[in-house]
Design a protein around this motif. Structure first.
Motif, PDB file in Angstrom:
ATOM      1  N   LYS A 155       0.939  -1.248   0.074  1.00  0.00           N
ATOM      2  CA  LYS A 155      -0.084   0.046  -0.035  1.00  0.00           C
ATOM      3  C   LYS A 155       0.984   1.137  -0.239  1.00  0.00           C
ATOM      4  CE  LYS A 155      -4.029  -1.699   2.791  1.00  0.00           C
ATOM      5  NZ  LYS A 155      -4.551  -1.856   3.794  1.00  0.00           N
ATOM      6  N   TYR A 156       1.727   1.134   0.996  1.00  0.00           N
ATOM      7  CA  TYR A 156       2.811   2.404   0.759  1.00  0.00           C
ATOM      8  C   TYR A 156       3.518   2.667  -0.386  1.00  0.00           C
ATOM      9  CZ  TYR A 156       2.798   3.230   6.042  1.00  0.00           C
ATOM     10  OH  TYR A 156       1.990   3.750   7.144  1.00  0.00           O
ATOM     11  N   GLU A 157       3.923   1.524  -1.230  1.00  0.00           N
ATOM     12  CA  GLU A 157       4.703   1.443  -2.507  1.00  0.00           C
ATOM     13  C   GLU A 157       3.744   2.014  -3.402  1.00  0.00           C
ATOM     14  OE1 GLU A 157       7.838   1.586  -4.738  1.00  0.00           O
ATOM     15  OE2 GLU A 157       7.724   0.887  -2.501  1.00  0.00           O
ATOM     16  N   LEU A 158       2.363   1.702  -3.459  1.00  0.00           N
ATOM     17  CA  LEU A 158       1.446   2.552  -4.403  1.00  0.00           C
ATOM     18  C   LEU A 158       1.240   3.750  -4.102  1.00  0.00           C
ATOM     19  CD1 LEU A 158      -0.836   2.277  -6.630  1.00  0.00           C
ATOM     20  CD2 LEU A 158      -2.495   1.614  -4.532  1.00  0.00           C
ATOM     21  N   LEU A 159       1.212   4.203  -2.848  1.00  0.00           N
ATOM     22  CA  LEU A 159       0.794   5.695  -2.686  1.00  0.00           C
ATOM     23  C   LEU A 159       2.361   6.518  -2.812  1.00  0.00           C
ATOM     24  CD1 LEU A 159      -0.759   7.760  -1.356  1.00  0.00           C
ATOM     25  CD2 LEU A 159      -0.090   7.022   0.789  1.00  0.00           C
TER      26      LEU A 159
ATOM     27  N   PRO B 168      -5.337   5.578 -18.349  1.00  0.00           N
ATOM     28  CA  PRO B 168      -4.058   5.392 -18.740  1.00  0.00           C
ATOM     29  C   PRO B 168      -3.216   5.438 -17.680  1.00  0.00           C
ATOM     30  CG  PRO B 168      -5.176   6.824 -20.340  1.00  0.00           C
ATOM     31  CD  PRO B 168      -6.096   6.765 -19.394  1.00  0.00           C
ATOM     32  N   LYS B 169      -3.384   6.698 -16.845  1.00  0.00           N
ATOM     33  CA  LYS B 169      -2.296   6.902 -15.658  1.00  0.00           C
ATOM     34  C   LYS B 169      -2.223   5.635 -14.825  1.00  0.00           C
ATOM     35  CE  LYS B 169      -2.782  11.939 -15.438  1.00  0.00           C
ATOM     36  NZ  LYS B 169      -3.263  13.008 -14.836  1.00  0.00           N
ATOM     37  N   LYS B 170      -3.649   5.014 -14.658  1.00  0.00           N
ATOM     38  CA  LYS B 170      -3.938   3.941 -13.680  1.00  0.00           C
ATOM     39  C   LYS B 170      -2.986   2.840 -14.199  1.00  0.00           C
ATOM     40  CE  LYS B 170      -7.295   0.501 -12.106  1.00  0.00           C
ATOM     41  NZ  LYS B 170      -8.791   0.218 -12.142  1.00  0.00           N
ATOM     42  N   GLN B 171      -2.936   2.511 -15.389  1.00  0.00           N
ATOM     43  CA  GLN B 171      -2.320   1.439 -16.096  1.00  0.00           C
ATOM     44  C   GLN B 171      -0.959   1.610 -15.788  1.00  0.00           C
ATOM     45  OE1 GLN B 171      -3.676  -1.264 -16.973  1.00  0.00           O
ATOM     46  NE2 GLN B 171      -5.722  -0.370 -16.564  1.00  0.00           N
ATOM     47  N   GLN B 172      -0.227   2.967 -16.126  1.00  0.00           N
ATOM     48  CA  GLN B 172       1.138   3.184 -15.664  1.00  0.00           C
ATOM     49  C   GLN B 172       1.427   2.933 -14.541  1.00  0.00           C
ATOM     50  OE1 GLN B 172       3.290   3.863 -18.273  1.00  0.00           O
ATOM     51  NE2 GLN B 172       4.829   3.932 -16.708  1.00  0.00           N
ATOM     52  N   VAL B 173       0.627   3.294 -13.583  1.00  0.00           N
ATOM     53  CA  VAL B 173       1.097   3.273 -12.104  1.00  0.00           C
ATOM     54  C   VAL B 173       1.017   1.640 -11.860  1.00  0.00           C
ATOM     55  CG1 VAL B 173       0.256   3.658  -9.613  1.00  0.00           C
ATOM     56  CG2 VAL B 173       0.111   5.405 -11.301  1.00  0.00           C
ATOM     57  N   LEU B 174       0.027   0.686 -12.254  1.00  0.00           N
ATOM     58  CA  LEU B 174       0.092  -0.461 -11.813  1.00  0.00           C
ATOM     59  C   LEU B 174       1.049  -1.373 -12.496  1.00  0.00           C
ATOM     60  CD1 LEU B 174      -3.957  -1.339 -12.326  1.00  0.00           C
ATOM     61  CD2 LEU B 174      -2.362  -0.768  -9.990  1.00  0.00           C
ATOM     62  N   LEU B 175       1.688  -0.758 -13.759  1.00  0.00           N
ATOM     63  CA  LEU B 175       2.773  -1.534 -14.577  1.00  0.00           C
ATOM     64  C   LEU B 175       3.891  -1.322 -13.516  1.00  0.00           C
ATOM     65  CD1 LEU B 175       2.233  -0.670 -18.091  1.00  0.00           C
ATOM     66  CD2 LEU B 175       2.542  -2.846 -17.316  1.00  0.00           C
ATOM     67  N   LEU B 176       4.021  -0.010 -12.964  1.00  0.00           N
ATOM     68  CA  LEU B 176       5.345   0.264 -12.046  1.00  0.00           C
ATOM     69  C   LEU B 176       5.341  -0.499 -10.949  1.00  0.00           C
ATOM     70  CD1 LEU B 176       5.496   4.113 -12.403  1.00  0.00           C
ATOM     71  CD2 LEU B 176       7.062   2.416 -13.309  1.00  0.00           C
TER      72      LEU B 176
ATOM     73  N   LYS C 248       8.016  -3.828  -9.269  1.00  0.00           N
ATOM     74  CA  LYS C 248       8.455  -4.107  -7.823  1.00  0.00           C
ATOM     75  C   LYS C 248       7.933  -5.287  -7.263  1.00  0.00           C
ATOM     76  CE  LYS C 248       9.063   0.840  -7.065  1.00  0.00           C
ATOM     77  NZ  LYS C 248      10.780   0.766  -6.969  1.00  0.00           N
ATOM     78  N   PHE C 249       6.752  -5.564  -7.368  1.00  0.00           N
ATOM     79  CA  PHE C 249       5.883  -6.833  -6.684  1.00  0.00           C
ATOM     80  C   PHE C 249       5.495  -7.792  -7.694  1.00  0.00           C
ATOM     81  CE2 PHE C 249       6.003  -2.986  -3.900  1.00  0.00           C
ATOM     82  CZ  PHE C 249       6.353  -3.568  -2.758  1.00  0.00           C
ATOM     83  N   LYS C 250       6.434  -8.375  -8.638  1.00  0.00           N
ATOM     84  CA  LYS C 250       5.957  -9.260  -9.516  1.00  0.00           C
ATOM     85  C   LYS C 250       5.237 -10.396  -9.010  1.00  0.00           C
ATOM     86  CE  LYS C 250       9.431  -8.072 -13.175  1.00  0.00           C
ATOM     87  NZ  LYS C 250      10.650  -8.294 -13.599  1.00  0.00           N
ATOM     88  N   GLU C 251       5.771 -11.061  -7.752  1.00  0.00           N
ATOM     89  CA  GLU C 251       5.047 -12.140  -7.210  1.00  0.00           C
ATOM     90  C   GLU C 251       3.579 -11.946  -6.882  1.00  0.00           C
ATOM     91  OE1 GLU C 251       6.746  -9.511  -4.032  1.00  0.00           O
ATOM     92  OE2 GLU C 251       7.214 -10.346  -5.951  1.00  0.00           O
ATOM     93  N   ARG C 252       3.264 -10.583  -6.606  1.00  0.00           N
ATOM     94  CA  ARG C 252       1.895 -10.179  -6.131  1.00  0.00           C
ATOM     95  C   ARG C 252       0.926 -10.381  -7.118  1.00  0.00           C
ATOM     96  NH1 ARG C 252      -2.597  -9.241  -5.613  1.00  0.00           N
ATOM     97  NH2 ARG C 252      -3.618  -7.862  -4.062  1.00  0.00           N
ATOM     98  N   PHE C 253       1.394 -10.121  -8.416  1.00  0.00           N
ATOM     99  CA  PHE C 253       0.305  -9.978  -9.589  1.00  0.00           C
ATOM    100  C   PHE C 253       0.618 -11.118 -10.552  1.00  0.00           C
ATOM    101  CE2 PHE C 253       0.817  -5.768  -7.840  1.00  0.00           C
ATOM    102  CZ  PHE C 253      -0.293  -5.224  -7.923  1.00  0.00           C
ATOM    103  N   ASN C 254       1.341 -12.092 -10.204  1.00  0.00           N
ATOM    104  CA  ASN C 254       1.597 -13.178 -11.401  1.00  0.00           C
ATOM    105  C   ASN C 254      -0.017 -14.200 -11.404  1.00  0.00           C
ATOM    106  OD1 ASN C 254       3.978 -12.559 -11.796  1.00  0.00           O
ATOM    107  ND2 ASN C 254       4.883 -14.222 -10.352  1.00  0.00           N
TER     108      ASN C 254
END
Length: 298
Positions: free
Chosen positions: A251-255, A280-288, A292-298
């Motif tokens: 959560k902190y990383e997202l913020l 588009p901004k949302k997609q860019q933020v989620l890609l970043l 950082k946390f690939k294991e969370r989104f696999n």
């Protein structure tokens, strides 16, 4: 009267809403009225001591003011400028952008003079970090009624100040404030008289009048209700990013990503609106975030 004040606004939520954290508490042994009473009993602290009377009164003030959306924590120390409680005031419409509050408690039975108002002004000027803002009020709470000298000094002050008369059991009897308070946008604030029910139906005692703070003629939701509202807003904010179940660290990383890349989006979502190019901004933020946390989104 509500006796449990344990703060449930999480560190992440404070960061999200930019709500400051109070300086360290003066004691690690108690944090509210019930825990202090337990500690005092365990340590055989005499009820007649200044420490007992003053600390109990401070926690009573803390507990009572939660009924009117004050979120306060007890502080103390060599450089506290005479401040006993600091926190935020989440009045209707300002649940997510609360006013800063500093409180002085004077558990004195003697007559209190205008010098205490001047002392409160000094505390206002020397507030701790996080409370050095123009959107702030200072409150003096005492078991004594305000004298004419106190009322006159309060009226003349160039700072937004309150005087509250509160008995040792937390019964609120008088609330006064000056015009500087209303200039902050608090004009809808009012005071209403309520009568406590008889404790004993066979008693000859009459119901006692207490006062309550109201907002535009209606009751101010208590801090517990405000905390529920804040929790829902945090959930909505995370949902907007599709990140409802993120662990605290992420959560902190997202913020942090948002604050660095699109700082305006943080407040826009909290305030209930987003820009047209949010997608588009949302997609860019989620890609970043995925990087950082690939294991969370696999």
């Amino acid at each position: 009267m509500e006796l449990t004040n344990r703060n449930i606004i999480s560190p992440f939520t404070r960061h999200l809403l930019k709500i400051p954290k109070a300086p360290p508490a003066p004691s690690q042994n108690h944090h509210d009225l019930p825990s202090f009473l337990t500690y005092a009993k365990q340590t055989a602290l005499p009820e007649t001591t200044t420490t007992y009377v003053g600390t109990k009164y401070e926690y009573t003030v803390q507990s009572t003011l939660r009924r009117f959306a004050f979120d306060l924590e007890r502080i103390g120390g060599r450089d506290d400028a005479g401040i006993d409680l600091v926190g935020t005031w989440h009045i209707p419409g300002r649940e997510f952008t609360p006013f800063r509050v500093i409180v002085q408690c004077k558990a004195l039975k003697k007559k209190l003079g205008p010098n205490l108002v001047r002392e409160l002004e000094g505390a206002f000027r020397h507030s701790p970090v996080g409370w050095r803002t123009s959107e702030k009020v200072a409150v003096l709470v005492s078991p004594r009624e305000a004298t004419k000298g106190v009322r006159d000094t309060l009226t003349r002050s160039s700072y937004p100040l309150f005087w509250m008369m509160m008995e040792s059991d937390g019964a609120l009897k008088q609330v006064l404030w000056n015009s500087k308070v209303e200039e902050l946008g608090l004009a809808p604030l009012g005071v209403e008289t309520r009568y406590s029910p008889l404790a004993d139906a066979t008693s000859d005692d009459r119901p006692r009048p207490d006062v309550v703070l109201a907002w535009d003629g209606s009751d101010i939701p208590d801090m517990g209700a405000v905390e529920d509202t804040i929790s829902l807003k945090e959930a909505e904010w995370l949902s907007a990013w599709g990140c409802e179940d993120l662990p605290e660290a992420q959560k902190y990383e997202l913020l942090t990503l948002l604050e660095n890349s699109y700082p305006e989006l943080t407040r826009e979502i909290i305030n209930g609106g987003v820009t047209e190019d949010f997608g588009p901004k949302k997609q860019q933020v989620l890609l970043l975030l995925k990087e950082k946390f690939k294991e969370r989104f696999n």
